[in-house]
Each structure stands twice: as structure tokens, then as C-alpha cells.
Write a protein that holds these residues in place. Structure first.
Motif, PDB file in Angstrom:
ATOM      1  N   PRO B 180      52.309 -57.584  46.290  1.00 46.56           N
ATOM      2  CA  PRO B 180      51.848 -57.788  44.914  1.00 46.56           C
ATOM      3  C   PRO B 180      50.331 -57.786  44.776  1.00 46.56           C
ATOM      4  N   ASN B 181      49.596 -58.040  45.875  1.00 48.12           N
ATOM      5  CA  ASN B 181      48.137 -58.045  45.808  1.00 48.12           C
ATOM      6  C   ASN B 181      47.512 -56.686  46.132  1.00 48.12           C
ATOM      7  N   ALA B 182      48.314 -55.724  46.562  1.00 50.59           N
ATOM      8  CA  ALA B 182      47.761 -54.428  46.980  1.00 50.59           C
ATOM      9  C   ALA B 182      47.081 -53.723  45.818  1.00 50.59           C
ATOM     10  N   MET B 183      46.016 -53.007  46.128  1.00 55.42           N
ATOM     11  CA  MET B 183      45.262 -52.316  45.083  1.00 55.42           C
ATOM     12  C   MET B 183      46.017 -51.087  44.575  1.00 55.42           C
ATOM     13  N   LEU B 184      46.641 -50.340  45.470  1.00 53.17           N
ATOM     14  CA  LEU B 184      47.436 -49.166  45.079  1.00 53.17           C
ATOM     15  C   LEU B 184      48.893 -49.443  45.440  1.00 53.17           C
ATOM     16  N   ARG B 185      49.743 -49.619  44.422  1.00 53.06           N
ATOM     17  CA  ARG B 185      51.119 -50.024  44.696  1.00 53.06           C
ATOM     18  C   ARG B 185      52.149 -48.934  44.411  1.00 53.06           C
ATOM     19  N   THR B 186      51.684 -47.753  44.017  1.00 48.86           N
ATOM     20  CA  THR B 186      52.619 -46.690  43.686  1.00 48.86           C
ATOM     21  C   THR B 186      52.823 -45.776  44.893  1.00 48.86           C
ATOM     22  N   PRO B 187      54.075 -45.615  45.349  1.00 47.66           N
ATOM     23  CA  PRO B 187      54.308 -44.708  46.486  1.00 47.66           C
ATOM     24  C   PRO B 187      53.852 -43.283  46.153  1.00 47.66           C
ATOM     25  N   VAL B 188      53.264 -42.626  47.132  1.00 52.31           N
ATOM     26  CA  VAL B 188      52.832 -41.238  46.948  1.00 52.31           C
ATOM     27  C   VAL B 188      53.625 -40.339  47.899  1.00 52.31           C
ATOM     28  N   THR B 189      53.633 -39.043  47.576  1.00 48.00           N
ATOM     29  CA  THR B 189      54.339 -38.065  48.399  1.00 48.00           C
ATOM     30  C   THR B 189      53.331 -37.265  49.233  1.00 48.00           C
ATOM     31  N   VAL B 190      53.863 -36.580  50.238  1.00 47.61           N
ATOM     32  CA  VAL B 190      53.021 -35.690  51.059  1.00 47.61           C
ATOM     33  C   VAL B 190      52.318 -34.665  50.160  1.00 47.61           C
ATOM     34  N   GLU B 191      53.059 -34.143  49.194  1.00 49.45           N
ATOM     35  CA  GLU B 191      52.481 -33.129  48.304  1.00 49.45           C
ATOM     36  C   GLU B 191      51.322 -33.713  47.491  1.00 49.45           C
ATOM     37  N   GLU B 192      51.497 -34.952  47.029  1.00 51.19           N
ATOM     38  CA  GLU B 192      50.420 -35.572  46.245  1.00 51.19           C
ATOM     39  C   GLU B 192      49.165 -35.769  47.085  1.00 51.19           C
ATOM     40  N   VAL B 193      49.339 -36.131  48.347  1.00 50.03           N
ATOM     41  CA  VAL B 193      48.169 -36.291  49.221  1.00 50.03           C
ATOM     42  C   VAL B 193      47.491 -34.943  49.425  1.00 50.03           C
ATOM     43  N   MET B 194      48.291 -33.930  49.729  1.00 52.05           N
ATOM     44  CA  MET B 194      47.717 -32.611  50.035  1.00 52.05           C
ATOM     45  C   MET B 194      47.151 -31.917  48.804  1.00 52.05           C
ATOM     46  N   ASN B 195      47.665 -32.283  47.632  1.00 51.46           N
ATOM     47  CA  ASN B 195      47.127 -31.697  46.393  1.00 51.46           C
ATOM     48  C   ASN B 195      45.981 -32.497  45.800  1.00 51.46           C
ATOM     49  N   SER B 196      45.671 -33.649  46.409  1.00 51.98           N
ATOM     50  CA  SER B 196      44.511 -34.400  45.917  1.00 51.98           C
ATOM     51  C   SER B 196      43.244 -33.656  46.337  1.00 51.98           C
TER      52      SER B 196
END
Ligand code: ZN
Lengths: 127, 389
Positions: B180-196
């Protein structure tokens, strides 16, 4: 005074490198005890701890060991490690070379160009 | 028996805030100190050793010892960047074994998010007086582009891919959704990382850690004191540190000083990497985790890519769960330093106090490991092998 000039003022033993570079000559520090070149230049050999070191002219040739394009800078630029033909690997910048032509292992050659504060730097371009 | 086997981590506290514009740096250090004391069931007057690194205000321990009004007989402000606090636990155990102190407090705090971060990445070289400054900084060296060069070389030598690096971020984000204290709490996908956004080839924006305010603290003490406290006992079974550098130009960017600190810590603990089912590993960037997994012997050299692929670092999905708090990639990276939160999550795991969704069952051994400084120039590594008694 620029931070680089301040850094150079901290290193009187390396003044010759920068004055020679400004004249178009790229020098490497060698140890006369173990005969190895090293980088960055020091008065004391980092390999064998001998204090018998001397400047020798270097070829200015080498190969890209690794590199990265800093894409968010304006303009983007290429930081690199280049392994010199004389042996040591040095940090530098690759200039005047298309980004998509860069690859690890490609031969490069020295280019002496002034940096942000007007002090000539040892840079490289694809050979 | 190794001297460090005689000490225990009895208090651990992570500041809940990730942005702290209305708190001073000293206040944050004070709040985490009090949090760790409360966790341990000890009071300020019990502290007789204080450990801090380069994130404290002022010179070494002076200002914080003054601010907290401590009476200390042992201090240590060794600074190896973000790995300092892991090293401090090692040094605290040594000092306790040598009789130099009984209760050691280690603090970390920072507020870089509130103070702002320079655009284009932090420049790491600290001072023009450094002998290396003139040979690195003028070329535009940043933390980001030197780590990127390490990733590039690893890909060249071993065929590691951006997709494999992305899995490290994916695993961190899966863990962070339960914090609950984490700054980024939304799971991301491999595609989202590579498309960032590609920020420094081959690293994308989502390969990078977060910037957060906050901090953490731990308390180390001797067994006679530890056994009289109410918390589960977490023993320091093995600990080691090392420094790697540019070696006169003999550069090899594919490994870290963790190769040496890891081997020494495992040897002292008398356990093997295959005995470990949870590890906290510094994650300034995805590639940092990959290199450390190889250096600590969790997988073969060059095989880190395969080891992290397909979500295998997610708790319950592979042989080794990593950074179940979400790590510096998603949870917390106070003062741009990751070592403290690495210790804290390892302690939570050993106590059985991690979130149930990420808790490793029946855990009795864990590793906390950090890299401080720059992977591609000079850095320190510190490794702890911890045991639940
Ligand atoms: Zn020599």
C-alpha cells in the motif's frame, strides 16, 4: 572557472597531457618498470605500483567496447568506452558518426574537439 | 565461527511516505530511527553505536548524533553509496563482536523528490578533486548512461535482450501492487516496458528506478539483548563487502563487485546460493538486478536473462523471489539509495511479515545485497546472508 579546469588544476602531474592534446598530440602514460600503458594517466603505475612512468605518443586508434546514446539530452550524444590499440579502455564520446552505424567492436579514431568550457577533449569517430 | 554470527537485526522500519515536502532531512532520519526502536522494543538511551552514510546532513555522524541527542561510543560513516547500509550492518556486527558497542542504529533518509532532480539524469562524479573527474565527466557521463553501457555490453557478450530486462520490472510491479505504500502500484507488462521511452540505449524509462522521499532504519544488537526482545530473531550469518573500479583501464562491464562480496558472504555463512529462496537485490535499473544475480551465483554467468524471463522473479513463480516490496523500481528509492530497503524487506520475509501475497513460505534464509556508486566506473558491493532463528 569551469569544473574541468578546476579538476585539471588538481592534477599538476597530468598538465602535459592537456597541453599536448591542445597541440594535436594524444599521449598515453606508460610504466617503464612493467612496460604497460594505463588509463587514466597517473604518476604511479596502477598495475605494478612503480613510480617510474612516462608519456608516450599514442596511435589514437581503438575499438568501441560499449556505448550508449543519451536520447533525452539536447542534442542527444554518444557516451562510450573505447579500447585503445595500446591496451587500456577509456571513457570518451563518439562524435560525427551516425547513431545507427555504431556497434560494439567497430574501429574508431581520435578527434580532438573542444568541450563545453573550451578545453580540448580526446573524442572519437568511426574510422 | 565468524564474529558476525553473534549479532542480530532486531529492529527494522521503512518510512511510509514517498513524498515529504514538509519534513527536514534530519527529521526524516529521526522518524526512521524512532520507528526502528519501537519495532525492536528498545529506547533511544539503549543506542551506543550510530552508523550513517553520505545522505545525512553535515559531516559524517556529527549532526545526526547531535539532533537525536545520542550518547555513542562507536560511530561509522563509511560511504559506499546506496550499498552503505548493508555494509553498516556488517560493520555493526563486527563492532558488537569486538565489544565496541551493544546496540547499533543505522539510518537512511532523503527527499530528492521534493528537492527536484536535474533533467537528463544525475551526474555522479562528486568533486573535481577526484583523480578520475577529468577523464569521465567532460564526456557527459551520467548514472543512467554508464549503467546503459553495462547493459549494452552484457547483451553483446551473452545475447541478453531488452525483453528479458523488462521482466525484472514486470516482477517488481507485480509485487508492488500488494504494497500500500509503494509509489507505483499498477502492474506493467513486458510490452509496456519496451514501449516506454528509450532514454539511454538499451535502457527504457521503465528500466529505471523511481525517485522518492523517505528512508529507513535498522537496529543491530548482541544475542543476549536480542533474545530478551519480543521480535523474531534474524541472525547475521554471513556478511562481506568489496569495491570494483576501472583497474587502470582493464574495463569489464559485465560483472560487479558483488562477485567478491557474494562469494565471501556465502562462505562465511556456510550456505550456497541454491539454499536461498528470497533475495533483496539493488535495482537502480533492471540491468543491476541481472548482473547481481549472476555475480552472487544464483545463476551461471551470462544466464541472467533466462533466469529472470517469464516472471520467474515473482514470488511463487520461480526458485528465487526477488524484491517482494516492489523494490526501487516500484516501491521506494529514498535518497537515490537502495540498500536500506533491501535489508528491511529481507527482515520482513524472514519474520513472515511480508504481504501474504508475496510471502515466501517457511523461509529461514535470505540475502540482502546492494551496489553503491556506478556499476560502469567505481562502486561498492555489500552482501548479507540472514537467518531466521
Ligand atoms: Zn607498472
Amino acid at each position: 572557472m569551469s569544473a574541468l579546469q578546476e579538476a585539471l588544476d588538481h592534477q599538476p602531474e597530468n598538465q602535459k597531457f592537456w597541453t599536448e592534446l591542445a597541440e594535436g598530440r594524444f599521449l598515453l602514460k606508460y610504466c617503464t618498470a612493467c612496460q604497460r600503458a594505463h588509463w587514466y594517466p597517473r604518476a604511479i603505475c596502477p598495475h605494478c605500483a612503480s613510480a617510474q612512468t612516462e608519456w608516450r605518443p599514442a596511435s589514437g586508434r581503438g575499438r568501441i567496447y560499449s556505448f550508449s546514446i543519451s536520447r533525452t539530452a539536447s542534442p542527444p550524444y554518444v557516451i562510450a568506452y573505447v579500447t585503445l590499440d595500446e591496451g587500456p579502455t577509456m571513457m570518451t564520446r563518439i562524435v560525427h558518426s551516425p547513431f545507427d552505424a555504431l556497434a560494439i567492436g567497430k574501429p574508431v579514431e581520435l578527434v580532438i574537439e573542444k568541450g563545453e568550457d573550451g578545453i580540448p577533449l580526446p573524442l572519437f569517430r568511426l574510422a | 565461527m565468524a564474529a558476525v554470527e553473534h549479532s542480530y537485526i532486531v529492529g527494522a522500519y521503512e518510512h511510509p511516505l514517498r513524498k515529504a515536502p514538509d519534513r527536514s532531512l534530519a527529521q526524516l532520519h529521526g522518524e526512521v530511527a524512532l520507528g526502528a526502536l519501537a519495532d525492536a522494543g528498545l529506547s533511544k538511551s539503549d543506542i551506543d553505536g550510530y552508523f550513517c552514510a553520505g545522505d545525512v546532513p553535515g559531516t559524517g555522524p556529527f549532526s545526526m548524533v547531535d539532533y537525536l541527542n545520542l550518547k555513542v561510543r562507536h560511530v561509522d560513516s563509511t560511504n559506499i553509496g546506496g550499498a552503505s547500509y548493508i555494509l553498516h550492518v556488517n560493520h555493526a556486527a563486527q563492532a558488537i563482536a569486538a565489544g565496541k558497542c551493544n546496540v547499533a542504529l543505522v539510518t537512511l533518509a532523503g527527499r530528492p523528490r521534493s528537492e527536484g532532480v536535474p533533467k537528463g539524469g544525475l551526474k555522479r562524479a562528486d568533486s573535481p578533486a577526484q583523480p578520475d573527474y577529468a577523464w569521465e565527466t567532460p564526456f557527459g557521463m551520467t548514472i543512467l548512461n554508464t549503467y546503459a553501457m553495462c547493459a549494452k555490453r552484457h547483451m553483446h557478450e551473452y545475447g541478453t535482450t531488452s525483453e528479458q530486462l523488462a521482466w525484472i520490472k514486470v516482477a517488481a510491479s507485480h509485487h508492488a501492487q500488494h504494497n500500500p505504500n509503494a509509489m507505483l502500484r499498477t502492474p506493467v507488462t513486458v510490452e509496456e516496458v519496451m514501449n516506454s521511452q528509450l532514454v539511454a540505449d538499451p535502457l527504457h524509462k521503465l528500466d529505471c528506478c523511481i525517485v522518492s522521499d523517505g528512508g529507513g532504519a535498522v537496529i543491530v544488537t548482541r544475542p543476549e539483548i536480542a533474545r530478551n526482545l519480543k521480535r523474531p530473531l534474524v541472525k547475521i550469518r554471513g556478511a562481506a563487502e568489496s569495491v570494483k573500479h576501472t583497474a587502470g583501464g582493464d574495463i569489464d562491464l559485465t560483472y560487479s563487485a558483488g562477485r567478491f562480496s557474494g562469494a565471501a558472504a556465502f562462505a562465511e555463512a556456510g550456505v550456497r546460493p541454491s539454499d536461498i529462496r528470497y533475495a533483496s537485490l539493488y535495482d537502480s535499473f533492471t540491468v543491476t538486478v541481472l548482473v547481481q544475480l549472476e555475480d552472487l551465483g544464483f545463476c551461471e554467468r551470462g544466464k541472467g536473462g533466462a533466469f529472470v524471463a517469464d516472471g520467474k522473479l515473482i514470488s511463487g513463480q520461480g526458485p528465487l523471489a526477488v524484491n517482494t516490496d516492489g523494490g526501487g523500481l516500484c516501491n521506494n528509492h529514498p535518497a537515490h539509495r537502495g540498500g536500506m530497503t533491501k535489508i528491511i524487506e529481507a527482515v520482513r520475509q524472514l519474520r513472515g511479515e511480508a504481504h501474504p501475497a508475496v510471502q515466501v513460505r517457511d523461509l529461514n534464509l535470505a540475502v540482502a545485497h546492494g551496489t553503491g556508486g556506478m556499476l560502469g566506473t567505481r562502486h561498492g558491493s555489500a552482501t548479507l546472508v540472514l537467518e531466521r532463528m
